[in-house]
Design an enzyme around this catalytic site. Structure first.
Site, PDB file in Angstrom:
ATOM      1  N   GLU A 277      -9.291   4.414   6.663  1.00 21.65           N
ATOM      2  CA  GLU A 277      -8.488   4.621   7.854  1.00 21.65           C
ATOM      3  C   GLU A 277      -9.279   5.282   8.981  1.00 21.65           C
ATOM      4  OE1 GLU A 277      -5.994   3.027   8.032  1.00 21.65           O
ATOM      5  OE2 GLU A 277      -5.330   2.726   5.981  1.00 21.65           O
TER       6      GLU A 277
ATOM      7  N   GLU B  48      -2.747  -4.030   7.118  1.00 21.16           N
ATOM      8  CA  GLU B  48      -3.888  -4.934   7.247  1.00 21.16           C
ATOM      9  C   GLU B  48      -4.090  -5.899   6.094  1.00 21.16           C
ATOM     10  OE1 GLU B  48      -5.246  -1.499   4.853  1.00 21.16           O
ATOM     11  OE2 GLU B  48      -4.001  -1.763   6.611  1.00 21.16           O
TER      12      GLU B  48
ATOM     13  N   GLU C 209       0.832  -1.202   0.000  1.00 19.72           N
ATOM     14  CA  GLU C 209       0.000   0.000   0.000  1.00 19.72           C
ATOM     15  C   GLU C 209       0.866   1.250   0.000  1.00 19.72           C
ATOM     16  OE1 GLU C 209      -4.018   1.476   2.257  1.00 19.72           O
ATOM     17  OE2 GLU C 209      -2.308   0.962   3.494  1.00 19.72           O
TER      18      GLU C 209
ATOM     19  N   GLU D 242      -5.912  -2.797  12.799  1.00 25.29           N
ATOM     20  CA  GLU D 242      -5.701  -3.669  11.640  1.00 25.29           C
ATOM     21  C   GLU D 242      -6.805  -4.711  11.521  1.00 25.29           C
ATOM     22  OE1 GLU D 242      -3.760  -2.429   9.760  1.00 25.29           O
ATOM     23  OE2 GLU D 242      -2.601  -1.204  11.117  1.00 25.29           O
TER      24      GLU D 242
END
Length: 970
Positions: A415, A350, A208, A384
């Protein structure tokens, strides 16, 4: 993405923060103080410290994507499935450089006729033939590839075809590739570490936001989900992990006949490329199964053997179950691996089914028995797992793995929602944590401070992110903490019951697909429309767009005589240009109370509005409190009448105002002072009651405003100091003696006092700084106890303060003991950091000068400690001139190791003492001879700015001193 150091949201320890790492959730900045697991700064053969990508804070910087165009792919092809083989060519003990090879076959559906296939690829080279064929069911659909063109600037690979791909048909793109395996913590990376005294290596991934393209050619956009069959070829001594369970382990020979292990994984659910994950390591694990989900925690063998991962194992299943029950969903994967890496650029990531953490975010050492350390782990694991929840409704990466944002402009939904649920999950497994106080102190208050200076909305326009933009800049506190704060506010005015009902509906409709924030607003609107208890003044979309699509936040100004509330954007009036315009309007939920009684929620949906119910009587006991418990994301500016009544109420009965509201009241009024809304005297009036304040988190916000950490050495030189000393100590004594009693008699009783873990140090440090004799005596007493018995442990809650003042109150004997303990082979790094700081607290100039000289020695310190020592000494009362003299005398040597960065840091601190042009000229004599012209200009501007700030601060200190003179005896 999970908790990030730096730009990605992060968690950093007190040591890292002290060295400049700043960012993400402010909570963990304070928390990770309790456990640094990494390399000492003394010189010896140890693994390197974790890379702190600080922007750094949460800190925290990660290598930003080039601010060049973030290229979107054409929508001709839609990926359906990847068959991916990765082969890192790494053997234990090899020196490198290292490479990896691979093969990917991508099944795509053609949406529009095209004679090119464009996909993402960055830093990869083609290896072997490239082909486009039909699926096995359509063997005649092959199209010849004329050429493969890499466009490095756009990070894409273009397959130029001799024929057309036809709309409505499936094809398989076949590409072989190879890449370099770097130690840079992005994409597929290698990291070195020490386990049981042996040097080891592992391989892991961080995809990411757009690093999957560095590992394999792919359609690297969050909306382009597909299923994956993954196969990893690796050394026989390693185990391979990926998102799904392994279904086969076999062996294969390479070109030279050497054996390698082949681990094949089950087919994944549909997911985005940024969630694919790989770890190849020689770790051990502990395991348990909850509700059919096998949970494994992997770490260095030493850490597993010593039980450091047991706490994480115990809470992971509980948090999974909590989120499943809360959201009425089931986790769709049969296993979840959590891996603790010695070196990782984020607190946690995650990836679906394979979550990767920095060790400090997952390991709980025996010395970490206190609540705050466990809170760190619970928060990060919960964040997470929140992503997993979405995922499994649970991977909340949009909440986000089950449901993923269409594009990165909706990252805040990933988030922000995960950050919101992280607190719910953490307090579920650690019920002794006070959720509302922690959330406001560590999330809402810090981001309000930051958001008043930042000019970007929560939800950026997609066009802006497509163009010239650094995606990494989105991984900041605005995304994480403002996102969580807005979510908290939304849940508050809807009620948690309706909010969860809407989320559950939304998750079920969009699971394994993509959505944007409007889809969530639609589902919430449907739930609101189906009931009549909660009435909103406008549509959910209109309300929420006012918070997500505009910069900043509002401040409400209340006139108690007229009952009129008006709103405006909160901005710094001291810096406002006459041409600036702030015309934003928010739709604001107002929770409020009158005379201690809660009132029905009301709304401000225009620039100003009259509320007759808020007009007060002549009675001084008739008062109003807005935004009770900081339930809304805004500040409140009361008129003098109400502030006077609130101050009076605080002095008579502080508990009539909830603790979070007392915290908010004080934080708001100091922020309003800083930004030119109210005079400093108004803020000081609200501190009179503090002798009756028993909440450490409230004391902390007071002390940070009155005695900022970076101004302690300058404040002592002004007449405000003796007045502050008398005024504050009189009010601090009750709470100081309460905690000093525990320190002396039973420190273990504070084990569950979370705020004592986080804030007691600041209270004690301030008491000693103000010269409270009992604090100085206690420090000397505990330090002497340690000198008598080096195995004695000074209570960790105040160890930094005790060591500092133990050295300060002593002579060279106390300093030499600190030096001896620093060099003790058994000292842990956290204690070493404390001692590095404590040795700079000496009151004798010759000791400080000797300390700086020690710092130059390569045999006594590794080079990274020298700048730390200088930075500690330069901030001390007598140290700044000594440090400056030392830097100028030794600049030829220092400049070789540090270049201009050290000089810039030292000059910034020296700038705190600059009040005249003559002082600037004295500094200029030195740096004009050492810096380039453009750097000289920058430093001159910095010092000019510092001079003006110091002049303004001096004016402020005169006002504070004048007020204190009148009120010090009250």
């Amino acid at each position: 993405e999970g908790m990030r150091t730096s730009g990605r949201g992060l968690y950093v320890g007190r040591r890292a923060a002290a060295m400049g790492a700043a960012l993400l959730l402010a909570l963990l900045v304070a928390l990770l103080a309790l456990a640094s697991l990494y390399g000492r700064c003394r010189q010896e053969a140890v693994p390197p410290p974790p890379s702190r990508r600080t922007p750094g804070p949460a800190a925290p910087p990660a290598p930003a994507l080039a601010a060049s165009s973030v290229r979107r792919l054409p929508h001709h092809l839609l990926p359906l499935h990847y068959d991916l083989e990765l082969w890192p060519r790494v053997r234990p003990g090899q020196a490198g450089p290292f490479a990896f090879t691979g093969q990917v076959n991508i099944t795509v559906y053609c949406l529009q006729d095209t004679d090119t296939a464009v996909l993402h690829s960055a830093g990869l080279r083609s290896r072997g033939p490239t082909a486009v064929r039909g699926p096995l069911s359509e063997p005649g659909a092959a199209v010849e590839v004329a050429g493969l063109r890499q466009e490095e600037a756009g990070e894409v690979a273009v397959l130029e075809l001799r024929g057309q791909l036809r709309a409505g048909r499936r094809y398989v793109l076949q590409l072989g590739f190879q890449g370099r395996l770097e130690e840079d913590l992005d994409g597929l990376f290698l990291t070195r570490y020490t386990d049981r005294g042996q040097s080891s290596m592992l391989i892991a991934s961080q995809m990411e936001p757009t690093y999957a393209r560095k590992v394999y050619p792919c359609f690297d956009e969050p909306a382009m989900k597909a299923t994956f069959n993954i196969r990893i070829i690796h050394d026989l001594h390693y185990v391979a992990l990926s998102n799904m369970p392994a279904i086969d382990v076999s062996q294969v020979k390479d070109e030279t006949g050497n054996l390698w292990t082949v681990t094949t994984f089950n087919t994944s659910l549909k997911m985005s490329t940024y969630l694919t994950a790989f770890v190849i390591c020689d770790f051990d694990y502990v395991t348990r199964t909850d509700r059919g989900n096998e949970i494994r925690i992997w770490a260095r063998k030493e850490a597993v053997k010593n039980g450091y991962v047991d706490y994480a194992l115990n809470i992971t299943g509980q948090i999974f179950s909590f989120l499943e029950d809360k959201l009425n969903v089931s986790y769709p994967l049969p296993k979840t691996d959590l891996v603790a890496l010695p070196d990782f650029g984020a607190g946690g990531m995650e990836n679906w089914g394979l979550m990767i953490f920095q060790e400090a975010s997952l390991l709980n050492l025996p010395i970490d028995e206190f609540t705050s350390r466990k809170a760190v782990i619970a928060l990060i694991v919960s964040h997470e797992l929140g992503h997993q929840a979405y995922t499994f409704f649970f991977q909340f990466k949009w909440f986000g793995n089950l449901v993923t944002m269409n594009w990165w402009n909706d990252l805040w939904l990933n988030e922000g929602l995960a950050s919101y649920f992280e607190y719910l999950g953490a307090t579920f497994v650690e019920p002794k944590l006070s959720l509302d106080k922690i959330f406001y102190a560590h999330v809402v208050q810090p981001v309000l401070r930051e958001d008043s200076e930042i000019v970007r909305p929560l939800s950026e326009s997609e066009d802006k992110i497509k163009g010239s933009f650094s995606l990494m800049s989105l991984f900041d506190n605005i995304t994480y903490s403002k996102g969580a704060s807005i979510t908290w506010m939304l849940s508050g005015f809807l009620s948690e019951k309706l909010f969860i009902r809407a989320l559950t509906s939304y998750l079920k409709e969009f699971s394994f697909s993509n959505s944007n924030q409007d889809d969530l607003w639609t589902h919430i609107q449907m739930v609101v429309d189906a009931q009549d208890e909660v009435q909103l003044p406008a549509s959910v979309k209109k309300i929420m767009d006012s918070w997500t699509c505009q910069n900043g936040f509002p401040v409400l100004t209340l006139n108690l005589t007229t009952g009129i509330i008006r709103q405006e954007q909160f901005f710094n009036k001291n810096n406002r240009k006459s041409t600036d315009s702030y015309n934003n309007t928010w739709i604001i939920p107002i929770s409020w109370m009158r005379n201690g009684s809660s009132q029905p929620l009301t709304w401000l949906d225009k620039s100003s509005k009259m509320f007759p119910e808020m007009q007060v009587s002549e009675s001084e006991y008739d008062w109003i409190l807005l935004n009770v418990n900081l339930s809304g994301y805004y500040r409140v500016n009361y008129d003098q009448l109400n502030l006077k009544r609130l101050a009076c109420m605080l002095e008579n009965d502080p508990k009539a105002i909830p603790a979070v509201s007392r915290f908010q009241l004080i934080d708001d009024v100091f922020a309003l002072t800083d930004f030119g809304y109210v005079p400093i005297e108004t803020a000081l009036e609200l501190t009179k009651y503090l002798a009756r304040e028993d909440e450490l988190f409230i004391w902390n916000v007071v002390l940070l405003n009155l005695i900022p950490d970076n101004l302690e050495s300058t404040l002592k030189k002004h007449e405000v100091y003796p007045l502050l000393k008398k005024y504050l100590l009189k009010r601090m004594l009750p709470i100081y003696h309460y905690y000093a009693g525990f320190i002396r008699q039973n420190v273990d009783a504070l084990e569950d006092d979370y705020f004592a873990q986080v804030y007691l140090e600041k209270l004690f440090a301030t008491a000693c700084w103000l010269g409270l004799q009992d604090c100085l005596d206690l420090s000397s007493e505990l330090y002497a106890k340690w000198m008598d018995n080096p195995k004695y442990k000074i209570p960790f809650l105040i160890r930094r303060t005790v060591c500092c003042y133990g050295v300060a109150m002593g002579s060279d004997k106390e300093w030499n003991f600190a030096w001896e303990m620093y060099n003790h082979t058994d000292s842990i790094e956290e204690d070493e950091d404390i001692l590095l700081y404590a040795m700079s607290c000496a009151k004798e100039s010759w000791l400080l000068y000797r300390y700086l000289q020690y710092g130059l020695s390569n045999t006594l310190f590794s080079s990274n400690c020298t700048s730390v020592i200088i930075s500690h000494v330069v901030t001390k009362d007598i140290g700044h001139y000594i440090a400056w003299e030392f830097v100028t005398e030794n600049w030829p040597l220092l400049s070789q190791g540090y270049g201009q960065e050290l000089l810039h840091d030292v000059l910034k601190v020296m700038g705190r003492f600059v009040k005249t042009d003559v002082q600037i000229q004295e500094l200029q004599v030195f740096y004009n001879a050492t810096l380039e012209e453009d750097e000289r200009e920058a430093i001159t501007l910095l010092l000019e700015s510092a001079k003006l700030e110091n002049i303004e601060r001096r004016k402020l200190q005169i006002k504070v001193a004048s007020w204190l003179e009148k009120n010090v005896d009250n």
